[in-house]
Design a protein around this motif. Structure first.
Motif, PDB file in Angstrom:
ATOM      1  N   PHE A  32      -5.787  10.987  -1.518  1.00 45.68           N
ATOM      2  CA  PHE A  32      -6.188  10.888  -0.119  1.00 45.68           C
ATOM      3  C   PHE A  32      -5.753   9.551   0.486  1.00 45.68           C
ATOM      4  CE2 PHE A  32      -9.363   9.407   2.971  1.00 45.68           C
ATOM      5  CZ  PHE A  32      -9.188  10.367   3.953  1.00 45.68           C
ATOM      6  N   LEU A  33      -5.962   8.464  -0.250  1.00 44.62           N
ATOM      7  CA  LEU A  33      -5.585   7.140   0.244  1.00 44.62           C
ATOM      8  C   LEU A  33      -4.073   7.005   0.401  1.00 44.62           C
ATOM      9  CD1 LEU A  33      -8.093   4.999  -1.822  1.00 44.62           C
ATOM     10  CD2 LEU A  33      -8.143   5.404   0.646  1.00 44.62           C
ATOM     11  N   ILE A 137       1.327   0.923  -0.420  1.00 44.96           N
ATOM     12  CA  ILE A 137       0.286   1.181  -1.430  1.00 44.96           C
ATOM     13  C   ILE A 137      -0.548  -0.070  -1.665  1.00 44.96           C
ATOM     14  CG2 ILE A 137      -0.110   1.772  -3.852  1.00 44.96           C
ATOM     15  CD1 ILE A 137       2.385   3.564  -3.679  1.00 44.96           C
ATOM     16  N   ASN A 138       0.090  -1.229  -1.673  1.00 47.79           N
ATOM     17  CA  ASN A 138      -0.645  -2.478  -1.900  1.00 47.79           C
ATOM     18  C   ASN A 138      -1.543  -2.863  -0.727  1.00 47.79           C
ATOM     19  OD1 ASN A 138      -0.017  -3.253  -4.562  1.00 47.79           O
ATOM     20  ND2 ASN A 138       2.020  -3.871  -3.916  1.00 47.79           N
ATOM     21  N   THR A 139      -1.359  -2.250   0.449  1.00 44.96           N
ATOM     22  CA  THR A 139      -2.260  -2.535   1.573  1.00 44.96           C
ATOM     23  C   THR A 139      -3.593  -1.807   1.443  1.00 44.96           C
ATOM     24  OG1 THR A 139      -1.336  -0.742   2.910  1.00 44.96           O
ATOM     25  CG2 THR A 139      -0.367  -2.935   3.193  1.00 44.96           C
ATOM     26  N   ILE A 140      -3.673  -0.832   0.555  1.00 43.35           N
ATOM     27  CA  ILE A 140      -4.928  -0.091   0.339  1.00 43.35           C
ATOM     28  C   ILE A 140      -5.908  -1.013  -0.392  1.00 43.35           C
ATOM     29  CG2 ILE A 140      -5.961   1.950  -0.711  1.00 43.35           C
ATOM     30  CD1 ILE A 140      -3.159   3.255  -0.584  1.00 43.35           C
ATOM     31  N   GLN A 142      -8.621  -0.377  -2.039  1.00 42.52           N
ATOM     32  CA  GLN A 142      -9.121   0.117  -3.325  1.00 42.52           C
ATOM     33  C   GLN A 142      -8.097  -0.049  -4.451  1.00 42.52           C
ATOM     34  OE1 GLN A 142      -9.387   1.717  -0.436  1.00 42.52           O
ATOM     35  NE2 GLN A 142     -11.385   2.670  -0.234  1.00 42.52           N
ATOM     36  N   VAL A 143      -6.837  -0.240  -4.095  1.00 38.38           N
ATOM     37  CA  VAL A 143      -5.776  -0.410  -5.092  1.00 38.38           C
ATOM     38  C   VAL A 143      -5.716  -1.872  -5.511  1.00 38.38           C
ATOM     39  CG1 VAL A 143      -3.286  -0.304  -5.467  1.00 38.38           C
ATOM     40  CG2 VAL A 143      -4.437   1.556  -4.273  1.00 38.38           C
ATOM     41  N   ILE A 144      -5.787  -2.099  -6.805  1.00 38.46           N
ATOM     42  CA  ILE A 144      -5.726  -3.461  -7.326  1.00 38.46           C
ATOM     43  C   ILE A 144      -4.297  -3.978  -7.240  1.00 38.46           C
ATOM     44  CG2 ILE A 144      -6.077  -4.871  -9.385  1.00 38.46           C
ATOM     45  CD1 ILE A 144      -8.239  -2.725 -10.155  1.00 38.46           C
TER      46      ILE A 144
END
Length: 163
Positions: A32-33, A137-140, A142-144
């Motif tokens: 979803f993210l 992806i790195n702007t999310i 929840q993603v480390i």
């Protein structure tokens, strides 16, 4: 009569790009993210990626999106599968049998045990904006972290061929 020699080449090798994603969320939440922030349309496949090893069934959640306009296929797959193995141990007495269960963790790509998810990008097009995808992806929050992996160095590369 001359000696004929057959040379086997690896024509079944599939060229793809791979992004490692470290995130503690569930697979459906990561999909979803990615749909929201990386502008993908990942959907759950009808069949998960399933293996059977030593009588233990292993299943990895699999999400896919086929961009028909740019000829790019995206596959999101979890790297870790936690399964329980149960067995009965008997001591020979009347009430001596005991059920023992143990938790077994299996990895799709054992070289990267700390990676939670892989985003596989398959395309025939010469260029894919990998830096933009990784940056999105790195702007999310929840993603480390997310980064590209060199697929030529993978030992278990065949585990990422889904079709």
């Amino acid at each position: 009569m001359g000696v004929q020699r057959l040379v086997l080449t690896d024509d079944l090798a599939e060229d793809f790009l791979l992004i490692a994603i470290h995130c503690s969320e569930e697979a459906y939440k990561v999909a979803f993210l990615l749909n929201q922030f990386a502008y993908l349309r990942l959907g759950r496949r009808r069949m998960d990626l399933e293996y059977t090893i030593d009588g233990l069934e292993i299943s990895f959640p699999l999400f896919a999106y086929e961009d028909e306009m740019r000829y790019i296929n995206y596959d999101l797959v979890a790297n870790k599968c936690v399964s329980k193995s149960a067995r009965v141990v008997s001591s020979g007495g009347l009430f001596g049998s005991e059920n023992i269960s143990e938790t077994i963790t299996t990895y799709l790509i054992p070289e990267y045990k700390k990676v939670d998810f892989f985003l596989k990008i398959s395309t025939d097009a010469p260029s894919v904006a990998m830096r933009k995808i990784v940056a999105d992806i790195n702007t999310i929050k929840q993603v480390i972290s997310a980064y590209e992996i060199d697929t030529e160095q993978l030992k278990s590369r065949n585990n990422l061929i889904f079709d």
